[in-house]
Write an enzyme that holds these catalytic residues in place. Structure first.
Site, mmCIF file in Angstrom:
data_model
loop_
_atom_site.group_PDB
_atom_site.id
_atom_site.type_symbol
_atom_site.label_atom_id
_atom_site.label_comp_id
_atom_site.label_asym_id
_atom_site.label_seq_id
_atom_site.Cartn_x
_atom_site.Cartn_y
_atom_site.Cartn_z
ATOM 1 N N LYS A 36 0.846 -1.197 0.000
ATOM 2 C CA LYS A 36 0.000 0.000 0.000
ATOM 3 C C LYS A 36 0.878 1.243 0.000
ATOM 4 O O LYS A 36 1.510 1.580 0.999
ATOM 5 C CB LYS A 36 -0.925 0.033 1.225
ATOM 6 C CG LYS A 36 -1.917 1.190 1.112
ATOM 7 C CD LYS A 36 -2.439 1.642 2.447
ATOM 8 C CE LYS A 36 -2.178 3.081 2.807
ATOM 9 N NZ LYS A 36 -2.124 4.108 1.808
ATOM 10 N N GLY A 47 6.595 5.317 8.149
ATOM 11 C CA GLY A 47 5.702 6.468 8.221
ATOM 12 C C GLY A 47 5.856 7.174 9.549
ATOM 13 O O GLY A 47 6.900 7.062 10.210
ATOM 14 N N THR A 86 1.085 6.968 13.516
ATOM 15 C CA THR A 86 0.525 5.857 12.737
ATOM 16 C C THR A 86 1.207 4.546 13.121
ATOM 17 O O THR A 86 0.545 3.509 13.271
ATOM 18 C CB THR A 86 0.729 6.087 11.220
ATOM 19 O OG1 THR A 86 0.438 7.445 10.917
ATOM 20 C CG2 THR A 86 -0.156 5.189 10.398
ATOM 21 N N GLU A 126 9.543 1.797 10.784
ATOM 22 C CA GLU A 126 10.530 2.854 10.510
ATOM 23 C C GLU A 126 9.783 4.177 10.636
ATOM 24 O O GLU A 126 8.946 4.494 9.791
ATOM 25 C CB GLU A 126 11.090 2.692 9.096
ATOM 26 C CG GLU A 126 11.855 1.408 8.874
ATOM 27 C CD GLU A 126 13.134 1.320 9.675
ATOM 28 O OE1 GLU A 126 13.688 2.366 10.054
ATOM 29 O OE2 GLU A 126 13.571 0.193 9.957
ATOM 30 N N CYS A 180 13.021 11.510 6.472
ATOM 31 C CA CYS A 180 13.073 11.140 7.887
ATOM 32 C C CYS A 180 14.458 11.368 8.468
ATOM 33 O O CYS A 180 14.604 11.570 9.666
ATOM 34 C CB CYS A 180 12.665 9.685 8.053
ATOM 35 S SG CYS A 180 13.621 8.584 6.987
ATOM 36 N N GLU A 238 8.638 16.543 15.257
ATOM 37 C CA GLU A 238 9.087 16.435 13.864
ATOM 38 C C GLU A 238 8.271 17.398 12.999
ATOM 39 O O GLU A 238 7.060 17.247 12.872
ATOM 40 C CB GLU A 238 8.901 15.001 13.370
ATOM 41 C CG GLU A 238 9.481 14.787 11.978
ATOM 42 C CD GLU A 238 9.205 13.390 11.445
ATOM 43 O OE1 GLU A 238 8.080 12.893 11.627
ATOM 44 O OE2 GLU A 238 10.113 12.803 10.835
HETATM 45 P P1 NDP Z 1 1.885 8.444 7.758
HETATM 46 O O1 NDP Z 1 2.203 7.729 9.010
HETATM 47 O O2 NDP Z 1 0.794 9.423 7.746
HETATM 48 O O3 NDP Z 1 1.551 7.417 6.583
HETATM 49 C C1 NDP Z 1 2.424 6.360 6.219
HETATM 50 C C2 NDP Z 1 1.608 5.280 5.534
HETATM 51 O O4 NDP Z 1 0.710 4.699 6.482
HETATM 52 C C3 NDP Z 1 0.743 5.791 4.402
HETATM 53 O O5 NDP Z 1 0.671 4.824 3.377
HETATM 54 C C4 NDP Z 1 -0.603 5.963 5.087
HETATM 55 O O6 NDP Z 1 -1.668 5.952 4.202
HETATM 56 C C5 NDP Z 1 -0.612 4.738 5.981
HETATM 57 N N1 NDP Z 1 -1.547 4.817 7.088
HETATM 58 C C6 NDP Z 1 -2.075 5.925 7.670
HETATM 59 N N2 NDP Z 1 -2.907 5.563 8.690
HETATM 60 C C7 NDP Z 1 -2.899 4.208 8.744
HETATM 61 C C8 NDP Z 1 -3.542 3.226 9.573
HETATM 62 N N3 NDP Z 1 -4.347 3.573 10.567
HETATM 63 N N4 NDP Z 1 -3.303 1.932 9.345
HETATM 64 C C9 NDP Z 1 -2.457 1.548 8.366
HETATM 65 N N5 NDP Z 1 -1.825 2.413 7.541
HETATM 66 C C10 NDP Z 1 -2.033 3.734 7.720
HETATM 67 O O7 NDP Z 1 3.263 9.080 7.288
HETATM 68 P P2 NDP Z 1 3.477 10.093 6.103
HETATM 69 O O8 NDP Z 1 2.997 9.480 4.829
HETATM 70 O O9 NDP Z 1 2.970 11.431 6.532
HETATM 71 O O10 NDP Z 1 5.080 10.124 6.013
HETATM 72 C C11 NDP Z 1 5.873 10.970 6.747
HETATM 73 C C12 NDP Z 1 6.417 10.284 7.985
HETATM 74 O O11 NDP Z 1 7.155 9.131 7.606
HETATM 75 C C13 NDP Z 1 7.379 11.147 8.760
HETATM 76 O O12 NDP Z 1 7.112 11.025 10.128
HETATM 77 C C14 NDP Z 1 8.731 10.538 8.443
HETATM 78 O O13 NDP Z 1 9.711 10.763 9.417
HETATM 79 C C15 NDP Z 1 8.384 9.101 8.322
HETATM 80 N N6 NDP Z 1 9.407 8.399 7.563
HETATM 81 C C16 NDP Z 1 10.234 7.524 8.213
HETATM 82 C C17 NDP Z 1 11.265 6.903 7.536
HETATM 83 C C18 NDP Z 1 12.164 5.931 8.212
HETATM 84 O O14 NDP Z 1 12.817 5.162 7.508
HETATM 85 N N7 NDP Z 1 12.260 5.912 9.525
HETATM 86 C C19 NDP Z 1 11.495 7.171 6.105
HETATM 87 C C20 NDP Z 1 10.555 8.079 5.535
HETATM 88 C C21 NDP Z 1 9.547 8.670 6.249
HETATM 89 P P3 NDP Z 1 -2.232 7.354 3.659
HETATM 90 O O15 NDP Z 1 -1.141 8.043 2.969
HETATM 91 O O16 NDP Z 1 -3.285 6.887 2.756
HETATM 92 O O17 NDP Z 1 -2.721 8.092 4.866
#
Ligand code: NDP
Length: 479
Positions: A172, A225, A229, A247, A281, A383
């Protein structure tokens, strides 16, 4: 408007509900494509297709799985310009960086895990009486959930090791940036990935994401993400004792000592602070500078930030594009306002900027540097995930370590000094999964990748990713 489709069982499929939502081009600030609003019915179809495909894929020799991944990598590279343009329109990252990083790392991920598929094996043990060996076996149908900030890079980084290890995948991508995942799915059949092995479901996290997390036939979830979440997913997965790799977010320090090479460090701190508009990130959003060079370094850093070329991300020369969405732009602007209320002084940037021409409705924010904030304030603790760097002085090595560690996150850090022993001492004391010395984001894909504290659980990278997507069985006999 272009309609994106799900990819299930080797076929492009409309969502069962027939519902779609719009996705935006952030550079122009308007919708440009429709995304399936997938739900539980779509997931059932994908899980059924994946379960059916699993035995044959599991039993395909590693070299066969590797070949399919390499074919996919070849196809990405052949159409790198098309992928980069699509990623740029979807995400806003300037096209040159999309090509060099998002897309080429996408194909590099596939090639790397193709090699890992072949290298990966169990262990052997022997005592005088017992000999044993382990068999790492794939888990079955696994899920990957990835964010919007580096769409193609993180999408491939997650599903490639799962496929390499012999699992079938339900992937996804983020609802905000679905396009390159859709394009990639279009190539899967021709790459030789059998139908059902690789499925892509688009939609909202709260709907399809939550359904994936709760599905009883998906025993493992690899998630990248936000920390909020990730916490929700961790809790949901615990109810069914699923394997989870998380992550999550970061609030990473860039630590600059008096003896650092000023030019090289200022250059590195700019890349750390503002790459992808600060939406990585690993970005170094807290700049800690030793007092002896504080003023000189600050001047050099501000001068370089002012030189960053903001503009239409489709132009090759552009270095700084829009924020990924209007909501995210507003969130980052709110944080800049908050930082000022908390006593911070904006040294440069601090505002939305308007780019003339095609992009005049785009969601751009200037590279922003803020000084004078205490470490405990929200702007230094939370963040922001935008082009915002806070800068503060420190006196001693111990103080630098305390400031670096003074947040709930622990993903990455960079330490800048010409003294190797000091660099090693400080690296050992910083609480984070990764520490770079005199560089930022130098990645060897074999090394462990992940965070401590609220930045995550588990490690990706190299064989660790394949270990996550397998269970080891131990087989013993009397020697
Ligand atoms: P989110 O946590 O909002 O979303 C990440 C993914 O999770 C998306 O596909 C999102 O779908 C999905 N999602 C959201 N809610 C749910 C749920 N309840 N159950 C299952 N899946 C869900 O993160 P962002 O997309 O805003 O990304 C930014 C974040 O990611 C930042 O905090 C960043 O630091 C982190 N990140 C971490 C990395 C690492 O390697 N540690 C690397 C890159 C980013 P949808 O988009 O449809 O809401």
């Amino acid at each position: 408007m272009q309609k994106i489709l799900n990819f299930i069982g080797g076929e492009m499929r409309a969502p069962v509900s027939g519902r779609y939502f719009e996705t935006d081009d952030p550079a122009v600030g308007a919708p440009y494509a429709l995304v399936p609003d997938s739900g539980a019915e779509d997931l059932e179809l994908a899980v059924a297709a994946a379960k059916k495909a699993f035995p044959a894929w599991r039993d395909t020799p590693a070299a066969g799985r590797a070949k399919a991944l390499r074919n996919l990598a070849d196809m990405i590279e052949k159409n790198r310009a098309g992928f980069a343009r699509a990623e740029c329109i979807d995400n806003g990252r300037p096209v040159a960086a999309c090509t060099a990083v998002n897309i080429m790392r996408g194909s590099a991920n596939l090639r790397f895990f193709a090699d890992e598929a072949v290298r990966f094996s169990g262990e052997k043990f022997k005592t005088e009486k017992i000999e044993s060996y382990t068999l790492p076996q794939p888990l079955g149908v696994v899920a990957t959930i990835s964010p919007w900030n580096l769409p193609m890079l993180l999408f491939t980084w997650k599903f490639a090791p799962a496929l390499a290890a012999g699992n079938c995948v339900i992937a996804k991508p983020s609802e905000v940036t679905p396009m390159t995942a859709y394009m990639l799915a279009n190539l899967a059949n021709d790459a030789g990935i059998p139908g059902g092995v690789f499925n892509v479901l688009h939609g909202k996290g709260a709907n399809i994401g939550a359904a994936i997390t709760a599905h009883p036939d998906i025993p493992a979830i690899s998630f990248t993400g936000g920390t909020v979440t990730g916490t929700t997913i961790y809790a949901a997965a615990a109810r069914q004792l699923k394997k989870v790799s998380l992550e999550l977010g970061g609030k990473n320090p860039t630590v600059v000592f008096n003896d650092a090479d000023l030019d090289k460090t200022a250059e590195g701190a700019i890349a750390a602070g503002f790459s992808n508009q600060g939406q990585i990130c690993l970005c170094g959003s807290r700049l800690l500078v030793q007092e002896g060079i504080y003023e000189d370094f600050k001047k050099a850093f501000i001068a370089r930030a002012k030189e960053i070329k903001i503009g239409d991300p489709l132009l090759e020369e552009t270095q700084h594009g829009p924020m990924v969405s209007k909501a995210h732009m507003e969130k980052v602007l709110d944080y800049i306002g908050l930082a000022q209320r908390e006593g911070g002084k904006v040294l440069t940037g601090g505002k939305r900027c308007i780019v003339d021409g095609r992009c005049k409705g785009g969601w751009f924010i200037e590279p922003t540097i803020i000084e004078g904030l205490p470490m405990e304030c929200r702007a230094n603790q939370e963040e922001i995930f935008g082009p915002v760097v806070t800068i503060m002085p420190f006196k001693t090595e111990d103080e630098a370590v305390a400031l670096a560690n003074g947040v709930e996150y622990g993903l990455a850090a960079s330490v800048w000094t010409e003294d190797r022993a000091k660099a090693d001492r400080v690296a050992a004391k910083i609480e984070s999964g990764i520490v770079w010395q005199n560089c930022w984001n130098a990645r060897d894909l074999r090394t462990p990748f992940g965070g401590v504290k609220k930045s995550g659980v588990g490690r990706e990278g190299g064989r660790r990713a394949l270990e996550f997507f397998t269970e080891e069985k131990t087989i013993s006999r009397i020697a």
